[in-house]
Design a protein around this motif. Structure first.
Motif: not given
Length: 418
Positions: A154-159
């Motif tokens: 999820a964090m990689e998607a956002v970043l």
């Protein structure tokens, strides 16, 4: 410009995020923007005890801002002994913004915190075609993504796919790059800010002056990761060496009980004053009680309390860590030590208490710098510049949701730490 601000924390929750959101809203409305804030809050007794909970009080919302208050029912699943359901809260945020967008379309979605709020912003943009940006502000950058595979994805998607990623400091950006592999150019460093007309030196006291019985001040989130337990150990060492002083611990947080217990164990009941919850309006009076501000934090996105202490003319002892070294320099405007080093912290406190010239020099330098560099109008200029670049652009929808749901993630068991 019509903006949806999706906020992770807001008053009465005691958090630097609440301060940041309130000041940003004030600035944006003053500049003519139409802002709707979708704000999460804990409504259960356990969550309220940690932060302060409940929907945003009207007196804390700037005139002209529409508020959609959402109780974090998914996060509150932990009250029944179940894992926090962040996905439920993401869905609630998305639906709230979609409903407001249907009434009057937004030009931009700004999420405060990468997960779960930034992830919700991605989905909002996918459904509406409205561009988004995300502010990284602390635990989301330090810890989220190293907790489990679900949140790493999820964090990689956002970043990797947000329209812009705002972050408070170069050192914090470098940490996130090293931990999650994000391309460094994805980050726009906007810095922190404080209100230098709200936080001012105490009238009648020279900058760097201490009382006959010096008072150390810890103000902010009462959390072991902020170094408050280390500070208690250092104070116990100073008292054992025969030094007369006081310590004020101001605020609430997940380790309020641990602080009270440590005070008893160390025999510091006559030395430490635990003041509890402190509103933003009450904070200047708290700073007036202190002679030296102490922030032995393990890491920051950018520390609001450090900036507030600088603005009130207090000499500062802190740590050489991410989010602090961007505004404090050892021996120039503060004394910095390694985190969790009780001996080093004790030594720095002794040094600053014993040297009036050092206190005055450090505090005077810090006061001048915060007034010049860390004001809200300057920060808002930088944020607005990003808004102007994004408005009218097509959001990146080339991201995929996490491949699973790890129910053993430590933040599902203690979501207030996220």
């Amino acid at each position: 410009m019509r903006i949806a601000l999706v906020s992770r924390r807001y008053w009465p929750a005691v958090s630097g995020m609440s301060v940041y959101a309130e000041q940003m809203l004030t600035q944006l409305v003053a500049r003519g923007h139409d802002v709707v804030m979708v704000s999460q809050y804990r409504g259960d007794p356990a969550g309220t005890a940690i932060y302060g909970g409940g929907p945003p009080p009207a007196e804390r919302v700037p005139d002209g801002v529409e508020v959609v208050a959402l109780e974090s029912l998914g996060e509150q699943e932990v009250v029944g002994g179940r894992p926090a359901d962040f996905e439920r809260d993401v869905d609630a945020m998305v639906e709230a913004v979609m409903a407001a967008h249907a009434r009057e379309p937004f030009d931009l979605v700004h999420a405060q915190y990468a997960y779960p709020n930034g992830y919700a912003a991605l989905e909002i943009s996918r459904r509406t075609g409205v561009p988004n940006l995300v502010s990284i502000q602390g635990g989301d950058g330090h810890w989220v993504g190293s907790c489990c595979e679900t949140h790493r994805e999820a964090m990689e998607a956002v970043l990797d796919h947000a329209g812009a990623v705002l972050i408070g400091s170069d050192s914090f950006a470098d940490e996130v790059v090293g931990r999650l592999g994000t391309a460094r150019e994805r980050f726009t460093v906007v810095g922190g800010a404080t209100t230098t007309d709200h936080f001012v030196p105490r009238p009648g006291r020279a900058v760097g002056e201490v009382g006959d019985v010096p008072t150390l001040l810890f103000h902010g989130r009462v959390d072991a990761r902020k170094g408050v337990l280390v500070l208690l150990d250092a104070v116990a060492d100073l008292v054992a060496r025969g030094r007369e002083l006081r310590l004020v611990v101001s605020g609430v947080g997940p380790d309020t009980g641990a602080v009270a217990q440590r005070v008893l164990e160390l025999g510091l009941r006559d030395v430490v004053d635990e003041t509890g919850y402190c509103s933003y309006d009450e904070a200047p009076a708290v700073y007036e009680r202190g002679d030296v501000f102490v922030s032995p934090t393990e890491s920051e996105g950018f520390s609001n309390t450090v900036l507030e202490a600088m603005a009130t003319g207090l000499p500062i002892v802190s740590t050489a860590v991410v989010g602090v070294v961007d505004c404090l320099r050892d021996g120039e405007n503060a004394l910095l030590v390694a985190p969790q080093d009780v001996g080093a912290l004790t030594g720095a406190l002794e040094r600053i208490l014993d040297d009036a010239g050092l206190r005055a020099r450090l505090a005077t330098t810090a006061l001048a710098e915060v007034r010049e560099l860390w004001s809200w109008p300057a920060l808002t200029d930088r944020i607005e510049a990003v808004y102007d670049e994004l408005v009218g652009t097509t959001p990146d929808d080339g991201w995929s949701p996490p491949s699973g749901r790890d129910l053993d993630c430590r933040f599902r068991g203690a979501p207030h730490l996220l």
